[in-house]
Scaffold this motif. Sequence first.
Motif, PDB file in Angstrom:
ATOM      1  N   PRO A  64     -26.098  30.219  19.374  1.00 13.74           N
ATOM      2  CA  PRO A  64     -25.474  28.890  19.370  1.00 13.74           C
ATOM      3  C   PRO A  64     -25.215  28.389  20.786  1.00 13.74           C
ATOM      4  N   THR A  65     -25.289  27.098  20.938  1.00 18.14           N
ATOM      5  CA  THR A  65     -25.023  26.477  22.232  1.00 18.14           C
ATOM      6  C   THR A  65     -23.630  26.826  22.740  1.00 18.14           C
ATOM      7  N   GLU A  66     -22.660  26.944  21.831  1.00 19.35           N
ATOM      8  CA  GLU A  66     -21.293  27.245  22.237  1.00 19.35           C
ATOM      9  C   GLU A  66     -21.197  28.598  22.934  1.00 19.35           C
ATOM     10  N   ILE A  67     -21.957  29.593  22.431  1.00 21.93           N
ATOM     11  CA  ILE A  67     -21.931  30.917  23.050  1.00 21.93           C
ATOM     12  C   ILE A  67     -22.589  30.880  24.428  1.00 21.93           C
ATOM     13  N   THR A  69     -22.816  28.350  26.330  1.00 23.08           N
ATOM     14  CA  THR A  69     -21.918  27.603  27.214  1.00 23.08           C
ATOM     15  C   THR A  69     -20.860  28.513  27.816  1.00 23.08           C
ATOM     16  N   GLN A  70     -20.238  29.357  26.986  1.00 22.88           N
ATOM     17  CA  GLN A  70     -19.208  30.265  27.486  1.00 22.88           C
ATOM     18  C   GLN A  70     -19.790  31.274  28.466  1.00 22.88           C
ATOM     19  N   ILE A 103     -28.732  22.634  28.361  1.00 17.51           N
ATOM     20  CA  ILE A 103     -27.345  23.048  28.130  1.00 17.51           C
ATOM     21  C   ILE A 103     -26.566  23.043  29.444  1.00 17.51           C
ATOM     22  N   ASN A 106     -25.606  19.708  30.947  1.00 21.74           N
ATOM     23  CA  ASN A 106     -24.615  18.992  30.152  1.00 21.74           C
ATOM     24  C   ASN A 106     -23.281  19.730  30.031  1.00 21.74           C
ATOM     25  N   ILE A 107     -23.017  20.643  30.953  1.00 17.79           N
ATOM     26  CA  ILE A 107     -21.708  21.304  31.036  1.00 17.79           C
ATOM     27  C   ILE A 107     -21.070  20.864  32.355  1.00 17.79           C
TER      28      ILE A 107
END
Length: 393
Positions: A64-67, A69-70, A103, A106-107
């Motif tokens: 997932p993108t969320e992982i 990202t972290q 990704i 866009n952070i």
Amino acid sequence: MRSYADLSAMLGTISRLPSHVVMREASDPNHVNYRYWQLVQEMAKIVQSIGPPRGSSSPIGRLPTEILTQIFLYCIPEDANWTPAPDLAPMQLTAVCQRWREIAVNIPNLWRRLRLEMGHGDWQQRAFCYDSYLKRSRGRQLSLTLECENNNWTELRSLLQPYVVQISSLHVGLFSGASSFPLVLADFGGLEELVIYTDGFGPVPAVPAVAHIAHSITHLPPNMRSLRLLDTRLDFQVLSSLDSSSWAGLTNLEIVVEGLVSLPCLLRLCPNLSSLTMIGIFMAALETSGNLAHTKLQSLRISGDLPMNTVFFGLLGLFDKVTLPNLRIVEVRNIGRWAHGEFKALITRSQCPLESLIFSGGVRTTPQQLAEYVTLFPSLKLVIDPTRSSLFQ
């Protein structure tokens, strides 16, 4: 992943990331880098286990993108500003594959810290890179380091102008070729922290640069909370001329002083100060305004110039006419003979909750004096460390 080449590139990137960001704190389970290291190891195991993709996608491609990202955020040290480089995060992350690039770009929090170098190389090319980097912050607060080796401030101001309200932390290094201070602090309405320093190898800034710095700090931005002036000596006349209304918000101050010094003058200037570091040659100035009770100061650090203070002045008179009822931490370095009587009088009349008293290299005390402090504060953490003999870092 679009190809096994992408997969291999990703594995190579992951294997290199820890060398840039994992420090000795990575062994501490309570430190942020410890969790980062765990995530990188887990991700590397996934990549190594799957080999070339046989279907339309691979397990790593379905993270997932969320992982991601972290993980990307853990690649950026919180305590440093980086010069953009293709082999360092965050730019390194954009070169792995198209998805990682989308990704990372866009952070905004990946692009909040930056070191800008002035005075060498192709400025136009670097300015384009800096501007692209800053645009990706998308309005987030910025932490910038400016390292200046010349006086070509026009191009620098032009570059920073669209982002000036975003800058909350600013470190300015004035090196041998810089003879003036590049910025008007009044323009930085969101600035909370300012550090001015030299390269630490050459001489302190030229006289014109010191004059520019002194003029610039007369009026500080309204949100300023921390000011550190390293290698720039300020005398009592300059300190007395500062605008008290713009200094009232400071909670942390580190200055290099020269000649006459009035501790009450500094504390009146900064009524909300909780931490004060004074470095230099001390001779207490005559204070005629009566006693001062400063209720916010908790940490006081003093480092002198050992040869001068040992022979002549020490800290005589520096603690007179001051009451510090919230004082908790005191550290002293390089001041020669310790002003025990004056300091004992200060902590006695202050009735402060002193917790830590540190005597470093270049401070002369006696066992009887140390015993008196323990008697006054039975739970006091008393540290005698002659190895700490340099100026505060």
